[in-house]
Design a protein around this motif. Sequence first.
Motif, short mmCIF file in Angstrom:
data_model
loop_
_atom_site.label_atom_id
_atom_site.label_comp_id
_atom_site.label_asym_id
_atom_site.label_seq_id
_atom_site.Cartn_x
_atom_site.Cartn_y
_atom_site.Cartn_z
N GLY A 221 0.78 -1.23 0.00
CA GLY A 221 0.00 0.00 0.00
C GLY A 221 0.81 1.27 0.00
N GLY A 222 2.13 1.18 -0.19
CA GLY A 222 2.96 2.37 -0.28
C GLY A 222 2.84 3.03 -1.65
N LYS A 223 3.39 4.23 -1.76
CA LYS A 223 3.32 5.00 -3.00
C LYS A 223 4.72 5.34 -3.51
N VAL A 224 4.84 5.44 -4.81
CA VAL A 224 6.08 5.88 -5.44
C VAL A 224 5.85 7.30 -5.97
N TYR A 225 6.62 8.26 -5.47
CA TYR A 225 6.47 9.65 -5.88
C TYR A 225 7.42 10.02 -7.02
N PHE A 226 8.59 9.38 -7.05
CA PHE A 226 9.58 9.69 -8.07
C PHE A 226 10.50 8.48 -8.23
N GLY A 227 10.83 8.17 -9.50
CA GLY A 227 11.76 7.08 -9.76
C GLY A 227 11.05 5.75 -9.95
N PRO A 228 11.85 4.67 -9.93
CA PRO A 228 13.29 4.61 -9.62
C PRO A 228 14.14 5.19 -10.74
N MET A 229 15.28 5.71 -10.35
CA MET A 229 16.17 6.38 -11.29
C MET A 229 17.61 6.02 -10.96
N ASP A 230 18.40 5.75 -12.00
CA ASP A 230 19.82 5.50 -11.82
C ASP A 230 20.56 6.82 -11.66
N SER A 231 21.62 6.81 -10.86
CA SER A 231 22.44 8.00 -10.65
C SER A 231 23.85 7.56 -10.31
#
Length: 265
Positions: A221-231
């Motif tokens: 039930g969690g949320k993803v706000y941004f990503g996933p993104m490599d860096s």
Amino acid sequence: MTALPEGTPCWADAMFTDLEGAKAFYGDVLGWTFGESASEFGNYTQAYSDGKAVAAIVPPMPGEQAQSAWCLYLASPDAAATAERIRAAGGEVVMGPMAVGDFGTLVIARDPGGVVFGVWQAGVHEGFEKQDAPGSYAWAEVITREPGRADAFFPAVFPYGVRKMAGGDFDYRMFTVGERPVLGRMAAVGDFLPPEAPSYVSVYFAVDDTDAAIGRLTARGGKVYFGPMDSPFGRFAAVGDPQGAAFGLIDLGRTVGGRPPTEDA
């Protein structure tokens, strides 16, 4: 463990109305186990990774209506003196200085732009027993709509140097202790934050596979706000738990590209 240098992140905790729900969520997503709740300290409950203390969760005090959020604590040799510098620099002391048994002394504060953070003067509890490994604290960033005020405030309170990312189209700085970067500062411009979201400190926890952790998080039930993104620093994502506490996930072992140059700010 020796006391950490002043201004170094040393602990993180969060308040949850549903403590058992938080245990189930973070136990699944980050592999945490939990100790016994300390009833004499408001049912404060430590989280462990591989048997080492990495964070804590606590229910709100009776009658308190607080949004769940992670709080990062910065080390201080003298919490009362730090509280005075907070006030002198235009910040607000929300709580403390308050002794917590023989564990240490805490302060909860707010910077001039509204960012809430903690100060911890260690007693027998010196902070994280594990860092920079899956299941533990890895990094934190001040996400603020008022970067100029944060840039003036934090080095006035703590003995920070300031470095900034050279080039690029974003405003990112790092507060350093000696030569070591200990805390980031990201300017929240445009629609970086939704209008209802306050400026805050984003606490990142390390995982061994960001995508797999996101799978566990969304299933719970969690949320993803941004990503996933490599860096160049790792594969990361900005996420939130079912009770609304925002945090970050990062796989420190999966890096892509060279680290950008920095310069004195």
